[in-house]
Write a protein that holds these residues in place. Structure first.
Motif, PDB file in Angstrom:
ATOM      1  N   ALA A   1      55.650  24.492  -7.681  1.00 20.44           N
ATOM      2  CA  ALA A   1      55.363  23.056  -7.660  1.00 20.44           C
ATOM      3  C   ALA A   1      56.223  22.318  -6.631  1.00 20.44           C
ATOM      4  O   ALA A   1      55.945  21.163  -6.303  1.00 20.44           O
ATOM      5  CB  ALA A   1      55.592  22.464  -9.046  1.00 20.44           C
ATOM      6  N   ILE A   2      57.226  22.978  -6.102  1.00 26.35           N
ATOM      7  CA  ILE A   2      58.087  22.356  -5.086  1.00 26.35           C
ATOM      8  C   ILE A   2      57.292  22.267  -3.789  1.00 26.35           C
ATOM      9  O   ILE A   2      56.747  23.263  -3.307  1.00 26.35           O
ATOM     10  CB  ILE A   2      59.376  23.180  -4.872  1.00 26.35           C
ATOM     11  N   ALA A   3      57.227  21.087  -3.218  1.00 24.76           N
ATOM     12  CA  ALA A   3      56.483  20.885  -1.965  1.00 24.76           C
ATOM     13  C   ALA A   3      57.164  21.661  -0.847  1.00 24.76           C
ATOM     14  O   ALA A   3      58.363  21.544  -0.626  1.00 24.76           O
ATOM     15  CB  ALA A   3      56.439  19.397  -1.622  1.00 24.76           C
ATOM     16  N   GLY A   4      56.384  22.502  -0.150  1.00 25.70           N
ATOM     17  CA  GLY A   4      56.913  23.289   0.961  1.00 25.70           C
ATOM     18  C   GLY A   4      57.437  24.656   0.546  1.00 25.70           C
ATOM     19  O   GLY A   4      57.943  25.409   1.373  1.00 25.70           O
ATOM     20  N   PHE A   5      57.335  24.993  -0.725  1.00 22.06           N
ATOM     21  CA  PHE A   5      57.811  26.289  -1.221  1.00 22.06           C
ATOM     22  C   PHE A   5      56.630  27.017  -1.834  1.00 22.06           C
ATOM     23  O   PHE A   5      56.065  26.587  -2.837  1.00 22.06           O
ATOM     24  CB  PHE A   5      58.913  26.079  -2.272  1.00 22.06           C
ATOM     25  N   GLY A   6      56.236  28.134  -1.214  1.00 22.38           N
ATOM     26  CA  GLY A   6      55.042  28.855  -1.647  1.00 22.38           C
ATOM     27  C   GLY A   6      55.353  30.183  -2.300  1.00 22.38           C
ATOM     28  O   GLY A   6      56.497  30.502  -2.626  1.00 22.38           O
ATOM     29  N   ARG A   7      54.279  30.974  -2.482  1.00 18.58           N
ATOM     30  CA  ARG A   7      54.413  32.261  -3.151  1.00 18.58           C
ATOM     31  C   ARG A   7      55.226  33.260  -2.320  1.00 18.58           C
ATOM     32  O   ARG A   7      56.044  33.992  -2.863  1.00 18.58           O
ATOM     33  CB  ARG A   7      53.021  32.837  -3.445  1.00 18.58           C
ATOM     34  N   LYS A   8      55.027  33.319  -1.007  1.00  9.27           N
ATOM     35  CA  LYS A   8      55.767  34.273  -0.177  1.00  9.27           C
ATOM     36  C   LYS A   8      57.265  34.026  -0.218  1.00  9.27           C
ATOM     37  O   LYS A   8      58.035  34.975  -0.421  1.00  9.27           O
ATOM     38  CB  LYS A   8      55.263  34.254   1.263  1.00  9.27           C
TER      39      LYS A   8
ATOM     40  N   ARG B   1      61.425  26.260   6.455  1.00  8.50           N
ATOM     41  CA  ARG B   1      60.645  25.305   5.663  1.00  8.50           C
ATOM     42  C   ARG B   1      60.972  25.433   4.172  1.00  8.50           C
ATOM     43  O   ARG B   1      61.186  24.439   3.481  1.00  8.50           O
ATOM     44  CB  ARG B   1      59.159  25.539   5.907  1.00  8.50           C
ATOM     45  N   ALA B   2      61.030  26.688   3.670  1.00  6.52           N
ATOM     46  CA  ALA B   2      61.317  26.909   2.257  1.00  6.52           C
ATOM     47  C   ALA B   2      62.757  26.508   1.917  1.00  6.52           C
ATOM     48  O   ALA B   2      63.008  25.873   0.892  1.00  6.52           O
ATOM     49  CB  ALA B   2      61.077  28.370   1.895  1.00  6.52           C
ATOM     50  N   THR B   3      63.695  26.841   2.793  1.00 10.25           N
ATOM     51  CA  THR B   3      65.094  26.473   2.569  1.00 10.25           C
ATOM     52  C   THR B   3      65.256  24.958   2.540  1.00 10.25           C
ATOM     53  O   THR B   3      65.932  24.408   1.666  1.00 10.25           O
ATOM     54  CB  THR B   3      65.990  27.096   3.662  1.00 10.25           C
ATOM     55  N   ASN B   4      64.638  24.275   3.494  1.00 10.43           N
ATOM     56  CA  ASN B   4      64.724  22.808   3.534  1.00 10.43           C
ATOM     57  C   ASN B   4      64.067  22.176   2.310  1.00 10.43           C
ATOM     58  O   ASN B   4      64.543  21.150   1.804  1.00 10.43           O
ATOM     59  CB  ASN B   4      64.097  22.268   4.821  1.00 10.43           C
ATOM     60  N   ALA B   5      62.982  22.769   1.821  1.00  8.95           N
ATOM     61  CA  ALA B   5      62.314  22.244   0.628  1.00  8.95           C
ATOM     62  C   ALA B   5      63.235  22.345  -0.586  1.00  8.95           C
ATOM     63  O   ALA B   5      63.303  21.423  -1.403  1.00  8.95           O
ATOM     64  CB  ALA B   5      61.012  22.990   0.376  1.00  8.95           C
TER      65      ALA B   5
ATOM     66  N   VAL C   1      58.527  35.356  -3.583  1.00  4.00           N
ATOM     67  CA  VAL C   1      58.613  36.819  -3.639  1.00  4.00           C
ATOM     68  C   VAL C   1      59.794  37.304  -2.806  1.00  4.00           C
ATOM     69  O   VAL C   1      60.568  38.167  -3.245  1.00  4.00           O
ATOM     70  CB  VAL C   1      57.290  37.458  -3.152  1.00  4.00           C
ATOM     71  N   ASP C   2      59.976  36.747  -1.601  1.00  8.69           N
ATOM     72  CA  ASP C   2      61.094  37.133  -0.738  1.00  8.69           C
ATOM     73  C   ASP C   2      62.430  36.814  -1.389  1.00  8.69           C
ATOM     74  O   ASP C   2      63.381  37.603  -1.314  1.00  8.69           O
ATOM     75  CB  ASP C   2      60.998  36.431   0.618  1.00  8.69           C
ATOM     76  N   ALA C   3      62.525  35.669  -2.039  1.00  6.22           N
ATOM     77  CA  ALA C   3      63.771  35.266  -2.705  1.00  6.22           C
ATOM     78  C   ALA C   3      64.096  36.211  -3.851  1.00  6.22           C
ATOM     79  O   ALA C   3      65.252  36.614  -4.027  1.00  6.22           O
ATOM     80  CB  ALA C   3      63.659  33.831  -3.207  1.00  6.22           C
ATOM     81  N   LYS C   4      63.087  36.602  -4.627  1.00  4.61           N
ATOM     82  CA  LYS C   4      63.316  37.529  -5.730  1.00  4.61           C
ATOM     83  C   LYS C   4      63.803  38.882  -5.223  1.00  4.61           C
ATOM     84  O   LYS C   4      64.732  39.473  -5.782  1.00  4.61           O
ATOM     85  CB  LYS C   4      62.035  37.717  -6.544  1.00  4.61           C
ATOM     86  N   LYS C   5      63.190  39.382  -4.154  1.00  3.24           N
ATOM     87  CA  LYS C   5      63.615  40.663  -3.572  1.00  3.24           C
ATOM     88  C   LYS C   5      65.059  40.594  -3.096  1.00  3.24           C
ATOM     89  O   LYS C   5      65.859  41.493  -3.347  1.00  3.24           O
ATOM     90  CB  LYS C   5      62.706  41.048  -2.403  1.00  3.24           C
ATOM     91  N   LYS C   6      65.406  39.509  -2.411  1.00  2.00           N
ATOM     92  CA  LYS C   6      66.759  39.358  -1.873  1.00  2.00           C
ATOM     93  C   LYS C   6      67.774  39.235  -3.012  1.00  2.00           C
ATOM     94  O   LYS C   6      68.858  39.820  -2.945  1.00  2.00           O
ATOM     95  CB  LYS C   6      66.823  38.139  -0.950  1.00  2.00           C
ATOM     96  N   LEU C   7      67.431  38.503  -4.061  1.00  2.00           N
ATOM     97  CA  LEU C   7      68.337  38.353  -5.199  1.00  2.00           C
ATOM     98  C   LEU C   7      68.593  39.704  -5.874  1.00  2.00           C
ATOM     99  O   LEU C   7      69.735  40.027  -6.228  1.00  2.00           O
ATOM    100  CB  LEU C   7      67.775  37.357  -6.211  1.00  2.00           C
ATOM    101  N   ARG C   8      67.539  40.501  -6.023  1.00  2.00           N
ATOM    102  CA  ARG C   8      67.721  41.836  -6.614  1.00  2.00           C
ATOM    103  C   ARG C   8      68.601  42.705  -5.728  1.00  2.00           C
ATOM    104  O   ARG C   8      69.457  43.434  -6.221  1.00  2.00           O
ATOM    105  CB  ARG C   8      66.369  42.510  -6.826  1.00  2.00           C
TER     106      ARG C   8
END
Length: 158
Positions: free
Chosen positions: A125-132, A96-100, A135-142
């Motif tokens: 503010a992106i529809a379908g992209f939430g806080r989790k 869902r987040a990737t598609n958003a 946070v997961d994207a930031k962890k993976k990027l690091r």
């Protein structure tokens, strides 16, 4: 000489080489000496050192070191370039987040980082992209070695 302050000096001390087994007699403050290498087996005295220099000269060794350094620099640059063009799917977010993200035109990691630089509120503010997913994207990027951008003060106030 003052009495009883100097070590005992032995005149017939046997010296034994551990490498070649050669032995000779000398004088020392020890009763017996064992050495790792002697003039009978040391490369400098046997002529082996000169042969090593003739086989592989200092200039050749320098060029090998220079080539190894250049190879390392090239590999590091290739890794950095490969990091830049990663698709958004490598962040391993939910479907869902990737598609958003794809829906609004974010298809690779540099585009994601540019949007993240606008601030967390812009991402949320992106529809379908939430806080989790954020946070997961930031962890993976690091974990992939990316440096996360700081939100600009204008974006934080908006």
């Amino acid at each position: 000489m003052k009495p009883e302050i100097h070590p005992t000096y032995y005149t017939d001390v046997k010296v034994t080489c551990a490498s070649c087994g050669a032995s000779w007699v000398t004088s020392s403050t020890r009763k017996e000496l064992r050495v790792d290498i002697c003039s009978n087996c040391h490369p400098y005295f046997t002529g082996e050192a000169a042969r090593l220099l003739d086989i592989e000269g200092q200039v050749d060794r320098f060029y090998k070191k220079l080539q190894a350094r250049q190879t390392h620099v090239d590999e590091k640059a290739a890794r950095e370039n490969a990091k830049k063009d990663r698709p958004i799917s490598e962040l391993e977010l939910s479907d869902r987040a990737t598609n958003a993200l794809i829906k609004i035109g974010i298809k690779n990691v540099p585009q994601f980082l540019a949007k993240l630089a606008e601030g967390e509120e812009a991402m949320l503010a992106i529809a379908g992209f939430g806080r989790k997913p954020l946070v997961d994207a930031k962890k993976k990027l690091r974990s992939l070695g990316f440096t996360l951008p700081e939100a600009t003060p204008e974006a934080a106030q908006a």
